[in-house]
Every structure is written in C-alpha cells, then in structure tokens.
Motif scaffolding. Structure first.
Motif, PDB file in Angstrom:
ATOM      1  N   PRO A  95      49.332  78.922  55.474  1.00 10.35           N
ATOM      2  CA  PRO A  95      50.304  77.923  54.618  1.00 10.35           C
ATOM      3  C   PRO A  95      49.567  77.221  53.773  1.00 10.35           C
ATOM      4  CG  PRO A  95      49.838  76.552  57.428  1.00 10.35           C
ATOM      5  CD  PRO A  95      48.969  77.780  56.944  1.00 10.35           C
ATOM      6  N   ASP A  96      50.392  77.257  52.694  1.00 13.56           N
ATOM      7  CA  ASP A  96      49.496  76.935  51.404  1.00 13.56           C
ATOM      8  C   ASP A  96      49.818  75.463  51.352  1.00 13.56           C
ATOM      9  OD1 ASP A  96      49.035  77.266  48.729  1.00 13.56           O
ATOM     10  OD2 ASP A  96      50.784  76.539  47.825  1.00 13.56           O
ATOM     11  N   PHE A  97      49.343  74.590  50.814  1.00 13.24           N
ATOM     12  CA  PHE A  97      49.125  73.093  50.800  1.00 13.24           C
ATOM     13  C   PHE A  97      48.683  72.557  49.496  1.00 13.24           C
ATOM     14  CE2 PHE A  97      47.595  74.381  55.017  1.00 13.24           C
ATOM     15  CZ  PHE A  97      47.412  72.883  56.075  1.00 13.24           C
ATOM     16  N   ARG A  98      50.019  71.991  48.511  1.00 12.96           N
ATOM     17  CA  ARG A  98      49.962  71.121  47.439  1.00 12.96           C
ATOM     18  C   ARG A  98      49.478  69.423  47.798  1.00 12.96           C
ATOM     19  NH1 ARG A  98      50.558  74.121  42.543  1.00 12.96           N
ATOM     20  NH2 ARG A  98      50.908  75.935  42.789  1.00 12.96           N
ATOM     21  N   PHE A  99      48.503  68.664  47.302  1.00 10.90           N
ATOM     22  CA  PHE A  99      47.994  67.562  47.415  1.00 10.90           C
ATOM     23  C   PHE A  99      48.317  66.515  46.659  1.00 10.90           C
ATOM     24  CE2 PHE A  99      45.538  70.138  49.721  1.00 10.90           C
ATOM     25  CZ  PHE A  99      45.613  69.727  51.286  1.00 10.90           C
ATOM     26  N   TYR A 100      49.559  65.349  46.826  1.00  6.58           N
ATOM     27  CA  TYR A 100      49.735  64.605  45.994  1.00  6.58           C
ATOM     28  C   TYR A 100      48.699  63.413  46.552  1.00  6.58           C
ATOM     29  CZ  TYR A 100      53.217  67.855  44.621  1.00  6.58           C
ATOM     30  OH  TYR A 100      53.513  69.498  44.130  1.00  6.58           O
ATOM     31  N   GLY A 101      48.618  62.597  45.573  1.00  9.06           N
ATOM     32  CA  GLY A 101      48.369  60.563  45.223  1.00  9.06           C
ATOM     33  C   GLY A 101      47.200  60.773  44.396  1.00  9.06           C
ATOM     34  N   GLU A 102      46.904  59.769  43.652  1.00 14.24           N
ATOM     35  CA  GLU A 102      45.479  59.564  43.600  1.00 14.24           C
ATOM     36  C   GLU A 102      44.692  58.319  42.880  1.00 14.24           C
ATOM     37  OE1 GLU A 102      41.529  60.385  41.597  1.00 14.24           O
ATOM     38  OE2 GLU A 102      43.379  62.240  42.256  1.00 14.24           O
ATOM     39  N   PRO A 103      44.074  57.462  43.279  1.00  9.75           N
ATOM     40  CA  PRO A 103      42.973  58.717  44.135  1.00  9.75           C
ATOM     41  C   PRO A 103      43.826  58.654  45.486  1.00  9.75           C
ATOM     42  CG  PRO A 103      42.706  56.227  44.707  1.00  9.75           C
ATOM     43  CD  PRO A 103      43.738  56.095  42.944  1.00  9.75           C
ATOM     44  N   PRO A 104      43.237  59.773  46.611  1.00 11.66           N
ATOM     45  CA  PRO A 104      43.635  60.176  47.245  1.00 11.66           C
ATOM     46  C   PRO A 104      43.077  58.905  48.338  1.00 11.66           C
ATOM     47  CG  PRO A 104      42.034  61.612  46.779  1.00 11.66           C
ATOM     48  CD  PRO A 104      42.065  60.825  45.663  1.00 11.66           C
ATOM     49  N   SER A 105      44.562  58.661  49.420  1.00  6.93           N
ATOM     50  CA  SER A 105      43.779  57.720  50.313  1.00  6.93           C
ATOM     51  C   SER A 105      42.650  57.853  51.029  1.00  6.93           C
ATOM     52  CB  SER A 105      44.822  57.275  51.332  1.00  6.93           C
ATOM     53  OG  SER A 105      45.252  58.449  52.034  1.00  6.93           O
ATOM     54  N   TYR A 106      42.717  59.241  51.313  1.00  6.44           N
ATOM     55  CA  TYR A 106      40.949  59.836  52.821  1.00  6.44           C
ATOM     56  C   TYR A 106      39.704  59.834  51.644  1.00  6.44           C
ATOM     57  CZ  TYR A 106      42.706  64.216  49.820  1.00  6.44           C
ATOM     58  OH  TYR A 106      42.419  65.304  48.840  1.00  6.44           O
ATOM     59  N   SER A 107      39.836  60.119  50.223  1.00  6.60           N
ATOM     60  CA  SER A 107      38.925  59.458  49.637  1.00  6.60           C
ATOM     61  C   SER A 107      38.207  57.971  49.846  1.00  6.60           C
ATOM     62  CB  SER A 107      38.740  60.481  48.279  1.00  6.60           C
ATOM     63  OG  SER A 107      39.763  59.051  47.190  1.00  6.60           O
ATOM     64  N   LEU A 108      38.339  56.848  50.085  1.00  3.85           N
ATOM     65  CA  LEU A 108      37.999  56.237  49.492  1.00  3.85           C
ATOM     66  C   LEU A 108      37.167  55.534  50.648  1.00  3.85           C
ATOM     67  CD1 LEU A 108      41.039  54.326  48.384  1.00  3.85           C
ATOM     68  CD2 LEU A 108      39.044  55.431  47.084  1.00  3.85           C
ATOM     69  N   LEU A 109      36.396  55.993  52.129  1.00  6.91           N
ATOM     70  CA  LEU A 109      35.534  55.689  52.738  1.00  6.91           C
ATOM     71  C   LEU A 109      34.142  56.147  52.040  1.00  6.91           C
ATOM     72  CD1 LEU A 109      35.123  55.071  55.992  1.00  6.91           C
ATOM     73  CD2 LEU A 109      34.524  57.936  56.213  1.00  6.91           C
ATOM     74  N   GLY A 110      32.705  54.993  52.237  1.00  5.56           N
ATOM     75  CA  GLY A 110      31.704  55.274  52.285  1.00  5.56           C
ATOM     76  C   GLY A 110      30.630  55.470  52.742  1.00  5.56           C
ATOM     77  N   PRO A 111      29.734  55.524  52.408  1.00  7.06           N
ATOM     78  CA  PRO A 111      28.749  55.604  53.079  1.00  7.06           C
ATOM     79  C   PRO A 111      28.431  54.336  53.927  1.00  7.06           C
ATOM     80  CG  PRO A 111      27.225  56.421  51.124  1.00  7.06           C
ATOM     81  CD  PRO A 111      28.911  56.417  51.119  1.00  7.06           C
ATOM     82  N   ASP A 112      28.456  53.232  53.012  1.00  5.87           N
ATOM     83  CA  ASP A 112      28.300  51.901  53.828  1.00  5.87           C
ATOM     84  C   ASP A 112      28.944  51.533  54.380  1.00  5.87           C
ATOM     85  OD1 ASP A 112      25.822  51.351  52.619  1.00  5.87           O
ATOM     86  OD2 ASP A 112      26.857  50.044  50.788  1.00  5.87           O
ATOM     87  N   ASP A 113      30.457  52.119  54.358  1.00  9.94           N
ATOM     88  CA  ASP A 113      31.993  52.071  55.364  1.00  9.94           C
ATOM     89  C   ASP A 113      31.001  52.442  56.842  1.00  9.94           C
ATOM     90  OD1 ASP A 113      32.929  50.420  53.310  1.00  9.94           O
ATOM     91  OD2 ASP A 113      34.347  52.545  52.476  1.00  9.94           O
ATOM     92  N   LEU A 114      30.228  53.054  57.163  1.00 11.60           N
ATOM     93  CA  LEU A 114      30.148  53.821  58.143  1.00 11.60           C
ATOM     94  C   LEU A 114      29.432  52.571  59.236  1.00 11.60           C
ATOM     95  CD1 LEU A 114      28.400  57.060  57.682  1.00 11.60           C
ATOM     96  CD2 LEU A 114      30.667  56.593  57.807  1.00 11.60           C
TER      97      LEU A 114
END
Length: 311
Positions: A95-114
C-alpha cells in the motif's frame, strides 16, 4: 498475564476504493501501532495504547473504537490538533501512504506526557513506526524504552513518503540501529529492509540486526512468509499459508500483534523451534487478515485463526 504498552500513532486512513463505478475513499481507523494494539487485544492479550490524539470528531471515533476493542487508553493524551489523515492507494504489492495534517496529531506526545507507572509495569513495550520521525515523539519513545522493565519489541514500519531525502533516511537508519540494539524482538517488512539496507537480502538484514544486539529478528516477505533469525541459529524461512488475499492492509501489524500476544502468555521461546512455531502462527493470523478488507477491523481472534487453519 500482564499487559503490553503500544506506543505510536493512531489516525484515520482514507482507503482508495470503488463504489457503484465511482472512486471513493473509505474511512477506516488506522495507524500501524493502533493496529498492533487492537490485534493484541483480539488475540486475548491486554494492551494499552500510548500516543497523542486530536481534539475533533475523528479522534472521538478513534477513542471509541479502541475502547470497544478493549484497548486501554490510560496513556493516551489529547492534543489541540485535527486528526491526521493517511490516504492509502493499492496500486502495487505494498500500500502507498500519503499523510495529511500539520502538525500531525500523532506527533504531540512528549517524554513528560508518559505515565511512568504504566511504562514500568508493562510486560511488553512496543515502539516504532512514523512517530520515530518526529523529535517529540522520538524522545518519548526513547524515554519509554529506557523505562521498560519487560520485553522490548520494535518495528520501524517505514513510510517512504515521510522521508525527506537521503539525510532523513540516514537518520532513520541510525534510529533503527539504536532501538534494535536493545530489542528482544525486531519485526520489519521486506520493503522496510530494502529501503533501509538496499541490495541486502532479508537473511543478511536479519543477521545484521542481531549483530547490533536484537535477540530475535523477523523479516516478513508477504505471501512467501518470513525470515526468522533467533537463538543463535542461522536465519530460516518460515512459509506463509496459502490464502485468498483481498487486502494486505494491517497484515504486517498483525504479525507483530501475534508475536506480542504470545510473549504475554509464555514469554520468549528458549529454542529456534519455539520461535518457528510462534512465527508460523503469526503468519496464519496475517493470512486471515489478508482475506478481509481493512486493517484494525480485520484483526482476528485465536478462535477465528483455529477455524480457518485448524489448531
């Protein structure tokens, strides 16, 4: 039985389809790690999804889907962002994937959120996929990796469309080496292996990752099966069952899910034959996934696998 923490992305796939002769995009909840978490739960394991979700209606659907699949959300955080979309076309074998959305909703977890207690209490920790390409989520994955007291499993799940040139690929290759060095299990696809290590056969890639420190390496090869390198034995090919495939979405994720589910039940096998049996079961799970449309929704139960292939 303990639980697995699956750290990574959740998003919405828009899958290129046809309806009454018209091209349409079928909406499906997706993301490789989300598929893994759902697959673990369907196979009888306890799974906790850790990642960032948006604050829109689509994110609400993701949460409801995971909850209905008995995947825990204690480690998921809500971020002020629209849910990322992945447009999926099926023109070739992969499958070919092209991603949309900036900033990506999945990229907003930080180390302090764990949730530290959640991380430290996990019997299995999964890290991997496209969150490795974002500084914040990579830092979170590194911290989770350092906190893990159980088994660590890793899947690079490479998406070439997100790699901005040779420097990005070289950087990802370094990250893969870093995580592989401390992994009990590494699973990657043949396409991942070719992109990361051009011209190297799957057996060579598996051997190389073991040299870096990975205890067991599985390289999936679609309908052929998977190359397995484990327990100081030479790499071997484990054959896949014959199936009537209609959609390979999520097949590789289901292999990872099956391996994690069995690790939760019985820990690591102590000999190569034990690993061969584990991988053979995982390939039956993937074969069944390929016979149904969709990724996460196609993840089977153990009873489904037994009915299709026998015990």
């Amino acid at each position: 039985m303990g639980y697995a923490v699956v750290l990574g992305e959740a998003l919405v796939d828009l899958i290129d389809s046809e309806c009454y002769g018209e091209r349409v995009y079928r909406q499906a909840i997706g993301g490789g790690p989300l598929n893994v978490a759902v697959g673990v739960a369907r196979l009888g394991g306890a799974a906790q999804f850790v990642g960032s979700l948006g604050d829109d209606v689509l994110a609400g659907r993701i949460r409801a889907f995971l909850a209905a699949a008995d995947v825990g959300l204690a480690g998921a955080v809500t971020a002020p962002a629209s849910t990322s979309l992945a447009v999926v076309t099926l023109a070739g074998p992969e499958p070919d994937f092209r991603f949309y959305g900036e900033p990506p909703s999945y990229s907003l977890l930080g180390p302090d959120d764990l949730d530290l207690a959640l991380m430290e209490g996990a019997d299995v920790l999964y890290c991997g996929s496209v969150v490795l390409l974002r500084p914040s989520t990579l830092a979170a994955a590194r911290r989770a990796w350092s906190l893990a007291t159980g088994l660590r499993v890793f899947d690079p799940n490479v998406r070439p469309r997100l790699l901005d040139g040779p420097a990005a690929l070289a950087g990802l290759r370094e990250v893969v080496a870093e995580f592989a060095a401390g992994a009990h299990v590494v699973k990657l696809s043949g396409a991942d292996a070719q992109l990361l290590y051009p011209g190297e056969p799957a057996e060579g890639v598996a051997a190389y990752l073991r040299e870096l420190g990975a205890a067991t390496v599985v390289v999936t090869l679609g309908a052929t099966g998977a190359v397995l390198a484990a327990a100081d034995a030479d790499p071997v090919l484990v054959r896949a069952p014959k199936v009537d495939a209609i959609d390979a979405t999520g097949a590789g994720d289901s292999v990872m899910a099956a391996l994690i589910a069995d690790l939760l039940v019985d820990g690591e096998p102590t000999d190569p034959q034990g690993w061969i049996a584990r991988v053979a079961f995982a390939l039956r799970v993937a074969g069944l996934v390929c016979e149904s449309p969709g990724g996460a929704t196609a993840m089977p139960t153990r009873a489904d696998v037994d009915r299709r292939f026998g015990t």
